[in-house]
Write an enzyme that holds these catalytic residues in place. Structure first.
Site, PDB file in Angstrom:
ATOM      1  N   GLU A  48      -9.561  -1.300   7.301  1.00  0.00           N
ATOM      2  CA  GLU A  48      -8.589  -0.382   7.866  1.00  0.00           C
ATOM      3  C   GLU A  48      -9.295   0.440   8.946  1.00  0.00           C
ATOM      4  O   GLU A  48     -10.468   0.752   8.835  1.00  0.00           O
ATOM      5  CB  GLU A  48      -8.023   0.525   6.769  1.00  0.00           C
ATOM      6  CG  GLU A  48      -7.152  -0.282   5.831  1.00  0.00           C
ATOM      7  CD  GLU A  48      -6.648   0.526   4.651  1.00  0.00           C
ATOM      8  OE1 GLU A  48      -6.546   1.755   4.770  1.00  0.00           O
ATOM      9  OE2 GLU A  48      -6.362  -0.090   3.619  1.00  0.00           O
ATOM     10  N   CYS A  73      -9.479  -1.269  -1.701  1.00  0.00           N
ATOM     11  CA  CYS A  73     -10.211  -2.530  -1.898  1.00  0.00           C
ATOM     12  C   CYS A  73     -11.487  -2.383  -2.724  1.00  0.00           C
ATOM     13  O   CYS A  73     -11.542  -2.869  -3.856  1.00  0.00           O
ATOM     14  CB  CYS A  73     -10.537  -3.152  -0.546  1.00  0.00           C
ATOM     15  SG  CYS A  73      -9.050  -3.624   0.340  1.00  0.00           S
TER      16      CYS A  73
END
Ligand code: UDX
Length: 440
Positions: A155, A263
């Site tokens: 991200e 994650c």
């Protein structure tokens, strides 16, 4: 090529827009009609630098469309990407695969044959083989094939990571599947992106092993920070010196509040759980220690603050700068910053949080904290400022101006992101993680 993408989260939406940018015709399906409507209108449902611009430009070409009908996306497409989430199961460490399974079932139901299903979601090793076996046992004579192509995008840099990845990994059973993937990524391969072609389980392993390695690297330096704190040594200098060693390298060696997000934390837990199922729990038992080191950094910030206040948070105003799990993102999943803010709030402090992008998401998760649109409002009259996410905006703060805003010029730089000399010169008392040399 005509592609369907199932799931329009950070991964699916970015992957789809990038594939349309590369010239493919892409139809994206998501279960959430509100998200589909936003994306179809050229608006990003999350903050990702450059994404909205890419979305608008690819929508204009007519090659990218969004739908809340799985059939509309899947029927007539040659390749189907599974990009749905694999969150941590409620009350357990293992990954929840229900979204992967239902995306797979939707493809099997609606796909025209022949076609290729490509998994991109992060899954426990063995999942792809299970799905491939289900395809081969399909009595309808389905000519669908399964491949796995793990995604490594981060991200904040998701577009560059997709269009210029460090490598592509193709997990395939046949040459046909390899050729299909090579056709999808033709322009990337032509530009020299390395590709590793392997079997299904190895491709799944690459992703979890990479995230485990990154988490380990961060927790390693954070473990060194713990020692530096008691040995009166300096982890930032230590990290710089280690990073010059080309076998180690400087990246992911920043000591601070540790890793969060959707994650790394859940992937290392899911990996441990899967290793246990496979009877190999000992092989990755160190990952539990990695997780513990990571959690301890959050506790350390709270205990530093407690020491500053002589153990009593009641009546203290604390400004927490940052809510996102990292800069250039509005994602607050397992955010170390919010975790620390909530812990100090629970201890009785009045905690005001600022973030350039993540306030709306943070409010949904921790509605009882106070939120400020401007960083100076958050800091006004504060007894302590905690830098928890290293946004550029905070690096740009003039410590002299802020010294006159706050009640007490006391800072915890929990990301080792600021120039401490300048802050100290401006009258601040500075605390930081792993900087034993600063504490006296
Ligand atoms: C990660 C992987 O990097 C990516 O390859 C995978 O596809 C998804 O998971 P992401 O979660 O976007 O990406 O963030 P990443 O940049 O890896 O950072 C994870 C966390 O580690 C953040 O909370 C960050 O602040 C922290 N971090 C990172 C450190 O604490 N120190 C560092 O040196 C680097």
């Amino acid at each position: 090529m005509r592609l369907s993408v199932l799931g329009a989260g950070y991964l699916g939406a970015v992957h789809a827009a990038c594939m349309a940018h590369l010239g493919h015709e892409v139809r994206v399906y998501d279960i959430d009609p509100a998200k589909v409507a936003l994306l179809a209108d050229g608006k990003a449902p999350f903050y990702e630098p450059g994404f909205e611009e890419l979305l608008s430009s690819t929508l204009t070409t007519g090659r990218l469309t969004f739908t809340s009908s799985a059939r509309d996306a899947i029927e007539g497409s040659d390749v189907h990407f599974i990009c749905v989430g694999t969150p941590q199961q409620q009350g357990a460490e293992a990954a929840d695969l229900r979204y992967v399974d239902s995306a797979f079932e939707a493809i099997v139901k609606h796909a025209s044959c022949p076609g290729t299903i490509v998994g991109k979601s992060t899954v426990p090793v063995g999942t792809a083989r299970r799905l491939a076996d289900a395809l081969s046992q399909d009595r309808t004579g389905s000519q669908l094939e399964l491949a796995w192509n793990p995604e490594f995008l981060r991200e904040g840099t998701a577009i560059a990571d997709t269009l210029r990845p460090d490598r592509l990994v193709f997990g395939v059973d046949t040459d046909t599947a390899e050729k299909v993937l090579a056709e999808v990524y033709r322009s990337l391969l032509d530009s020299g992106v390395p590709v590793v072609t392997t079997d299904l389980p190895t491709s799944e392993m690459v992703k979890v092993a990479a995230n485990s390695f990154l988490a380990t690297k961060i927790s390693f330096i954070n473990a060194m920070a713990e020692i530096c704190e008691v040995a009166k040594a300096d982890v930032v200098t230590l990290s710089r010196a280690l990073g010059y060693d080309q076998r180690i390298g400087p990246r992911f060696l920043n000591a601070g509040l540790g890793f969060g997000g959707g994650c790394l934390p859940k992937d290392i837990r899911a990996f441990s759980a899967r290793a246990g199922e496979l009877g190999a729990a000992d092989a990755v038992s160190f990952l539990r220690e990695i997780d513990k080191i990571n959690q301890r950094r959050r506790d350390r910030v709270v205990s530093l603050a407690s020491n500053i206040f002589g153990g009593d948070f009641l009546g203290k105003r604390i400004a927490v700068l940052g809510a996102a799990f990292k800069p250039d993102s509005d994602d607050v999943r397992d955010s170390p910053a919010l975790n620390v803010a909530a812990a100090m709030h629970l201890k009785g402090a009045a905690v005001g949080v600022h973030d350039p992008q993540a306030i709306n998401n943070a409010k949904k998760q921790f509605p009882t904290l106070s939120y400020y649109e401007h960083v100076d409002e958050a800091c006004r009259a504060a007894d302590l400022v905690v830098l928890a996410t290293e946004w550029q905006d905070y690096r740009d703060i003039d410590p002299r101006v802020f010294a006159s805003l706050v009640g007490q010029p006391v800072l915890i730089d929990a990301r080792n992101a600021l120039n401490h000399e300048v802050w100290i010169e401006a009258g601040w008392k500075v605390h930081a993680l792993g900087r034993g040399n600063l504490e006296e």
